[in-house]
Design an enzyme around this catalytic site. Structure first.
Site, PDB file in Angstrom:
ATOM      1  NE  ARG A   1      -2.823  -0.322   3.253  1.00  0.00           N
ATOM      2  CZ  ARG A   1      -4.157  -0.659   2.521  1.00  0.00           C
ATOM      3  NH1 ARG A   1      -4.737  -0.653   1.622  1.00  0.00           N
ATOM      4  NH2 ARG A   1      -3.662  -1.958   2.803  1.00  0.00           N
ATOM      5  CB  THR A   2       3.651   2.413   2.110  1.00  0.00           C
ATOM      6  OG1 THR A   2       2.818   2.446   3.339  1.00  0.00           O
ATOM      7  CG2 THR A   2       4.322   3.543   2.009  1.00  0.00           C
TER       8      THR A   2
ATOM      9  CE  LYS B   1      23.963  -9.369  -4.203  1.00  0.00           C
ATOM     10  NZ  LYS B   1      24.592  -8.817  -6.033  1.00  0.00           N
TER      11      LYS B   1
ATOM     12  NE  ARG C   1       6.703   0.176   6.388  1.00  0.00           N
ATOM     13  CZ  ARG C   1       5.322   0.027   6.282  1.00  0.00           C
ATOM     14  NH1 ARG C   1       5.423   1.358   5.806  1.00  0.00           N
ATOM     15  NH2 ARG C   1       4.914  -0.365   6.538  1.00  0.00           N
TER      16      ARG C   1
ATOM     17  CG  HIS D   1       4.270   5.097   8.202  1.00  0.00           C
ATOM     18  ND1 HIS D   1       4.464   5.521   7.023  1.00  0.00           N
ATOM     19  CD2 HIS D   1       2.738   4.178   8.127  1.00  0.00           C
ATOM     20  CE1 HIS D   1       4.242   5.286   6.061  1.00  0.00           C
ATOM     21  NE2 HIS D   1       2.842   3.974   6.443  1.00  0.00           N
TER      22      HIS D   1
END
Lengths: 308, 308, 308
Positions: free
Chosen positions: C51-52, C80, C101, C129
């Site tokens: 969604r974000t 890695k 995120r 957020h």
């Protein structure tokens, strides 16, 4: 037409219009390269299907639009327990049109009930895959110049192959088609197709278990794969497996203008030697698929090349 | 030049032309921002490599083109058993140019044999990674103003590091380069490089096992990582490991105009303190990589800034 | 403002300006559809959040920009062993702005310290957020016409719900807000919020454990989910669970102009029957989120509609 969920949602006239537009797109791509400017396609692939996803994405990009979405359920909110209806309503805020692939039958239909933007079923379980059917129809029309009056052989796993079922249903509305169904007995087309489609419309069809026996009659050969695990017993598998593999040898007795179709991906059911034969149409099918998806996106978004 | 599979496919003239174009792109980005309009790059990453993939994607976007593709094999048709040749022929219908990363050596070459659009090898197993080599060459030329007459040290795992092998081969065509190879004995460059490149061309080189011993001589230091599991015995690892970690201390005896390169990602083989030293070039390398990929895409697509 | 890491980085004036711009974007989308042409947003999602991510991507596309990035850590260089700082410095060469995120708190802040392009925190662990907070503020302002003088109920898991904490902090700067906190005792808001926000500012609040008791007073109801495993004992869960599920029955005693918010995804904490009630604002919230992200991207990139 607001959504495309089931190939049978399309009337013969709808199909003609879409295929005509696909042909014009192939002829005049520049005319269309900005028609979807500022429009966004969301590709919601709850199960991976690279070919189909990229076909939709290429289609939208060649119309001048842009694309967002996800390519598998792990990277979607579905893993957090969100319903398809909720996901669709969220995506409606982000995009102008949705192409949805889902392992559950009916999911794209559910989505279409909740949103005010068009939803295209890009494959729902073993159910429908209407843009594949459109691709097949466009390929037949491009190769034969018509959608009627030919002999078509369907070969392989006709029991579980949804592309075969959809194409048979779609073709049943056209005249003069002679159907030859080539499969092991346990993988014949389902009874409902025989009754509800063939019998109801008075269409005759032939069932055989060897490609070789019917090859000379075919105008079109639609190949699909037979998976070993679908056979009931090993003896049958060993006896029949080569009959479902198309090679240059089997093609010797085929018509010069046979058209070989395959929904891809192909594993070994068509020898790579066949690829260079002019009768092989399966890679052209891929291109046709892009053209018909372009036509469909335009149709559902209500845009036309003339305004531009 | 139709494809770029092996860095040695490029002549010295090809390289000059690409690096010149990369320099012009850096100087005049606006000139190039629409040259690939309506062109599509397919990034086919059968194994993940975020840096390389995003470099190609940024390159194409900055040329005004668009991008589609996949970032790992799970989301590709490969998981359904499709051959690389078939995947390439499908993608040919969707894109104008392909950048392919594949765990199997030779896969991009195979793809290039089947399609009529350019294929760029974006890394095939331990084999080739030609755009990394171009990136390294551009970085050296931008930092030193030339591709000849300098002393370059390669440090770390020189046995398995494909970027080192490719760069050595590419540099072997330029004059007056002094090679110093810094590695534990078991991780020295492969014999074939010593014979087929250095000996054949009469190029001398020095092998040492400690960075400190040669630091003052270097104009360029090309760092790579030494993984613990690559050592034959723990005693060697403990004795040598610090010799392959570049820190400010070791830099004290280095030239003021040393250029430090690293193909990234870096784990701990270069201390983060070095990042702020003007001799650190590894983040500039990233930018250079984008510029040279832009130049390459233009070259292979046959587009130029002048037509626009 | 160069980055947006913590919602409290935004002054009341910043918020007003962003929400004003978001409103103008909603009213005049065409004015904005090219303002970010030739700009690139990198969506670096080290953990999936469809969604974000899609909200940011839609926002950038509707501003005429383009997007690249990754949707989960497996397809990133993080696997890695690359540091967030290094990844950020690499991406800086590919994009003009980053939305990150990350499961680790503080990761977007670290990234912002190393690059010269704006970084937006798109959610860091249980921490911040900020674009969700902006979304909530825009929704309240759009629904109520103001950000002050109302009674707001927060319902559900108020202990771990970061969206609730951030919104409370953001609202604490506005006047005349009456807070009602509806949760089981073990899931009340953390002590630091009570002390550092409510007490310090002399704001009174009420804590109750049943939605029904306070429903008639609410102007806004902010719903979140209560997960079974968060309860201390099964008896409490069985006794209380229905009190945290909003259905049409509970809405009977609510104000006619109540606004129901939810950060989504919703599982079963709001009955789907509520979706059609005009008081349901949670799907409008999604659209608001896109608008406010568009405003934020413009702000951080320093572009305006007037130049275009």
């Amino acid at each position: 037409m607001r959504h495309l969920i089931d190939p049978m949602d399309l009337s013969v006239e709808d199909i003609d219009r879409l295929l005509d537009r696909a042909d014009d797109i192939a002829k005049n791509p520049e005319k269309y390269q900005e028609v979807c400017k500022h429009k966004k396609l969301a590709t919601l692939f709850f199960e991976p299907s690279t070919r189909t996803r990229l076909s939709f994405e290429a289609a939208m990009l060649e119309l001048g639009g842009s694309v967002l979405g996800f390519s598998s359920a792990d990277s979607s909110s579905a893993s957090k327990g969100e319903s398809v209806a909720d996901t669709a309503r969220v995506i409606e805020c982000y995009a102008d049109i949705i192409a949805m692939r889902h392992p559950k039958e009916g999911a794209p239909y559910v989505a279409s009930q909740y949103v005010n933007i068009p939803v295209i079923n890009a494959g729902d379980g073993g159910h429908n895959h209407p843009t594949q059917t459109l691709t097949d129809l466009l390929t037949i029309r491009r190769e034969k110049g018509r959608l009627s009056n030919f002999t078509i052989g369907f070969c392989g796993d006709l029991k579980f192959g949804r592309t075969v079922h959809s194409l048979i249903k779609a073709l049943s509305r056209y005249e003069g088609i002679n159907y030859i169904l080539i499969s092991p007995e346990e993988l014949q087309i389902p009874e409902y197709l025989k009754k509800d489609v063939f019998e109801k419309k008075g269409i005759t069809f032939t069932e055989v278990d060897k490609m070789e026996d019917v090859m000379p009659q075919l105008d079109i050969l639609y190949m699909t794969r037979v998976q070993r695990e679908r056979f009931f017993n090993e003896a049958d598998y060993v006896r029949l497996k080569d009959s479902y593999i198309l090679d240059m040898d089997k093609l010797k007795i085929a018509k010069k203008d046979l058209s070989i179709l395959h929904p891809l991906p192909r594993v070994n059911e068509i020898s790579v030697k066949v690829d260079n034969d002019p009768r092989a149409c399966y890679f052209k099918q891929v291109l046709n698929g892009k053209h018909v998806r372009m036509a469909l996106i335009m149709e559902l978004l209500g845009v036309s090349a003339d305004e531009h």
